[in-house]
Design an enzyme around this catalytic site. Structure first.
Site, mmCIF file in Angstrom:
data_model
loop_
_atom_site.group_PDB
_atom_site.id
_atom_site.type_symbol
_atom_site.label_atom_id
_atom_site.label_comp_id
_atom_site.label_asym_id
_atom_site.label_seq_id
_atom_site.Cartn_x
_atom_site.Cartn_y
_atom_site.Cartn_z
ATOM 1 C CG ASP A 13 18.091 33.453 36.870
ATOM 2 O OD1 ASP A 13 17.495 33.448 35.794
ATOM 3 O OD2 ASP A 13 17.686 34.045 37.878
ATOM 4 C CG HIS A 43 15.394 28.972 29.809
ATOM 5 N ND1 HIS A 43 14.942 27.678 29.797
ATOM 6 C CD2 HIS A 43 15.339 29.368 31.109
ATOM 7 C CE1 HIS A 43 14.617 27.322 31.038
ATOM 8 N NE2 HIS A 43 14.846 28.326 31.832
HETATM 9 P P1 IMP Z 1 7.086 35.231 39.906
HETATM 10 O O1 IMP Z 1 7.420 33.861 39.438
HETATM 11 O O2 IMP Z 1 7.196 36.269 38.808
HETATM 12 O O3 IMP Z 1 5.792 35.291 40.644
HETATM 13 O O4 IMP Z 1 8.198 35.673 40.969
HETATM 14 C C1 IMP Z 1 8.347 34.995 42.229
HETATM 15 C C2 IMP Z 1 9.818 34.822 42.574
HETATM 16 O O5 IMP Z 1 10.407 33.885 41.675
HETATM 17 C C3 IMP Z 1 10.647 36.100 42.422
HETATM 18 O O6 IMP Z 1 11.691 36.073 43.393
HETATM 19 C C4 IMP Z 1 11.256 35.975 41.026
HETATM 20 O O7 IMP Z 1 12.435 36.712 40.899
HETATM 21 C C5 IMP Z 1 11.512 34.476 40.979
HETATM 22 N N1 IMP Z 1 11.547 33.901 39.628
HETATM 23 C C6 IMP Z 1 10.501 33.513 38.871
HETATM 24 N N2 IMP Z 1 10.919 32.985 37.714
HETATM 25 C C7 IMP Z 1 12.258 33.024 37.733
HETATM 26 C C8 IMP Z 1 13.274 32.583 36.825
HETATM 27 O O8 IMP Z 1 13.023 32.043 35.761
HETATM 28 N N3 IMP Z 1 14.564 32.813 37.207
HETATM 29 C C9 IMP Z 1 14.868 33.365 38.398
HETATM 30 N N4 IMP Z 1 13.964 33.789 39.288
HETATM 31 C C10 IMP Z 1 12.663 33.618 38.958
HETATM 32 MG MG MG Z 2 16.555 32.940 33.635
#
Ligand code: IMP
Ligand code: MG
Length: 335
Positions: A13, A43
């Site tokens: 982000d 994105h």
């Molecule tokens: P997962 O990738 O859905 O397994 O989530 C694992 C951790 O990564 C969590 O804290 C999510 O919020 C974070 N996370 C995964 N992808 C993103 C992203 O694209 N932006 C921000 N946080 C992410």
């Molecule tokens: Mg994002």
């Protein structure tokens, strides 16, 4: 500038989508390839007041001349992919690798229901963790195993290396951020694989000697969604007062916020061997900057903020975001 990889420097982000969408139009890349985990990353970019969001396609999608690739390391949710191909009218310029892993309903259900994933880690619930677990167990279906995506299959590593060798311009898009890396982030509050520059290149099938530039994207402050440590975290009220309050583009969850963190920035520059910085949302810290497109027109305190980042990190801030619109950008690269 034949081959550039873009990386998130904090917790995702950082505003990578807007920077990549800007570069795609400005530099007119021949090829853009997405690495990273999969549809857990959203994105976002805005052109002429219209907001666009991609969770599968590369953020270069608004440039209709650019070929759009998805590397074999990326998990594909076929519904989301087909929907985006349709939305962006990208049928004849989208190619996914034969060996992309496919997310199924069970992966999503497990990601949403498993207490460890949902409550303790705070995942996005998009099925990526369980799918990568199945991949490690060698049980997951690959793109070549399902008819829905048959039209889009390609040997992405071959195609992208051919492009690089033939001096086409290539943009490799990282998703998530360095401190969400399974290896380099704060375990267990991380995503389900490595997401640093080397991993993004590996997802796509590009070796380390073929990358010319590593552009690391930092936001002017730090945010994270989900659980895990965040140094100097502001209270929700403080974040709101500063206008740093944000909501996740995939999950809608409120993001936690903290000031720009030089320790994190230096560490992620090191891990990614970053050569230049894109700094986003300067206008949130200095509202008078909004929409400014020339560095010389920034007020002194904004310039000081930028130059302090350069002197602390030792690498140049080449691109600065001053608003949500793709063109709200200061480009300091030498042309
Ligand atoms: P997962 O990738 O859905 O397994 O989530 C694992 C951790 O990564 C969590 O804290 C999510 O919020 C974070 N996370 C995964 N992808 C993103 C992203 O694209 N932006 C921000 N946080 C992410
Ligand atoms: Mg994002």
């Amino acid at each position: 500038m034949p081959c550039i990889v873009t990386i998130g420097g904090f917790y995702g982000d950082e505003g990578k989508g807007k920077i990549i969408a800007y570069l795609a139009i400005k530099d007119n890349y021949d090829v853009a390839a997405r690495g990273g985990v999969g549809p857990n990353a959203g994105h976002t970019f805005v052109l002429d007041n219209k907001e666009y969001k991609v969770r599968m396609l590369p953020s270069a999608v608004l440039n209709k001349e650019t070929r759009l690739l998805i590397g074999s390391g990326v998990l594909v949710d076929p519904n989301i992919l087909l929907n985006e191909i349709n939305t962006f009218n990208a049928t004849d310029r989208t190619f996914i690798d034969y060996q992309c892993g496919i997310i199924n309903q069970n992966h999503q259900t497990e990601d949403k229901k498993d207490i460890h994933l949902k409550e303790i880690i705070g995942t996005t619930g998009t099925g990526t963790g369980p799918a990568n677990a199945d991949r490690a167990l060698r049980k997951i279906k690959l793109a070549k195993d399902i008819p829905e995506v048959a039209l889009f299959l390609e040997d992405v590593s071959n195609s992208i290396n051919y492009s690089i060798d033939n001096k086409e311009s290539v943009l490799l898009e990282g998703t998530q951020g360095t401190f969400l890396s399974l290896f380099h982030g704060v375990y267990p509050y991380v995503t389900s694989k490595d997401v640093t520059a080397s991993a993004i290149c590996s997802d796509i099938g590009v070796g380390p000697k073929k990358v010319d530039e590593v552009l690391i994207v930092f936001k002017s402050y730090v945010t994270r969604v989900g659980e895990g440590p965040l140094a100097n975290e502001l209270s929700a009220d403080e974040a709101k007062n500063k206008n740093w309050q944000e909501f996740g583009s995939v999950t809608g969850r409120q993001r936690r916020a903290a000031p720009f963190d030089f320790n994190l920035a230096k560490k992620s520059i090191q891990i990614n061997s970053a050569t230049q910085i894109a700094l986003t949302k300067l206008d949130i810290i200095f509202p008078e900057c909004k929409g400014i497109k020339e560095y010389s027109k920034l007020e002194d305190k904004a310039k000081k903020f930028v130059e302090n980042i350069e002197s602390e990190t030792g690498i140049p801030v080449t691109i600065i975001g001053t608003g949500a619109e793709i063109n709200d950008t200061i480009d300091r690269r030498k042309t």
